[in-house]
Design a protein around this motif. Sequence first.
Motif, mmCIF file in Angstrom:
data_model
loop_
_atom_site.group_PDB
_atom_site.id
_atom_site.type_symbol
_atom_site.label_atom_id
_atom_site.label_comp_id
_atom_site.label_asym_id
_atom_site.label_seq_id
_atom_site.Cartn_x
_atom_site.Cartn_y
_atom_site.Cartn_z
ATOM 1 N N CYS A 17 0.840 -1.205 0.000
ATOM 2 C CA CYS A 17 0.000 0.000 0.000
ATOM 3 C C CYS A 17 0.871 1.249 0.000
ATOM 4 N N ASN A 20 2.747 1.701 -3.284
ATOM 5 C CA ASN A 20 1.874 2.140 -4.368
ATOM 6 C C ASN A 20 1.566 3.629 -4.304
ATOM 7 N N THR A 24 2.378 5.685 -7.559
ATOM 8 C CA THR A 24 1.341 6.480 -8.214
ATOM 9 C C THR A 24 1.791 7.921 -8.389
ATOM 10 N N GLU A 52 9.580 3.729 -3.684
ATOM 11 C CA GLU A 52 8.612 2.672 -3.998
ATOM 12 C C GLU A 52 9.302 1.317 -3.995
ATOM 13 N N GLN A 76 -0.858 -6.698 -5.376
ATOM 14 C CA GLN A 76 -0.301 -5.408 -5.788
ATOM 15 C C GLN A 76 -1.202 -4.714 -6.803
ATOM 16 N N GLU A 77 -1.749 -5.440 -7.737
ATOM 17 C CA GLU A 77 -2.607 -4.833 -8.763
ATOM 18 C C GLU A 77 -3.906 -4.311 -8.178
ATOM 19 N N THR A 80 -3.104 -1.237 -6.314
ATOM 20 C CA THR A 80 -2.853 -0.168 -7.289
ATOM 21 C C THR A 80 -4.159 0.464 -7.753
#
Length: 117
Positions: A17, A20, A24, A52, A76-77, A80
């Motif tokens: 988390c 990400n 991002t 990251e 992870q996806e 994301t």
Amino acid sequence: MPFALNPAAVWPIVLLCLSNVFMTFAWYGHLKVKSSPLYLVVLISWGIAFFEYCLAVPANRIGHQVYSAAQLKTIQEVITLVIFAGFSVFWLKESLTWNHLIGFTLIAAGAAFVFKA
């Protein structure tokens, strides 16, 4: 008996988390400041991405004790998508539409199959 969480199952999610958030901002944060030269944006994004990686690599190393690589990638996806949705609304001030929400939901539903035994 009290409920006990396995740290090797929880820490990867926490670290992913956090990683990400950095990812991002590295990938999309510059869209809010289009006046900056591209070379500068690339260098700054690269610097942000370093943090990251400092979180994602340990997350995957720790998480592989209890999750498969495919499960880690799936976690992870999904993280994301959730973080990007919030980032898009709160940082970029872009609206999420029903088609975005339906698409994200279908991706999350597909991800659930990775965890089926």
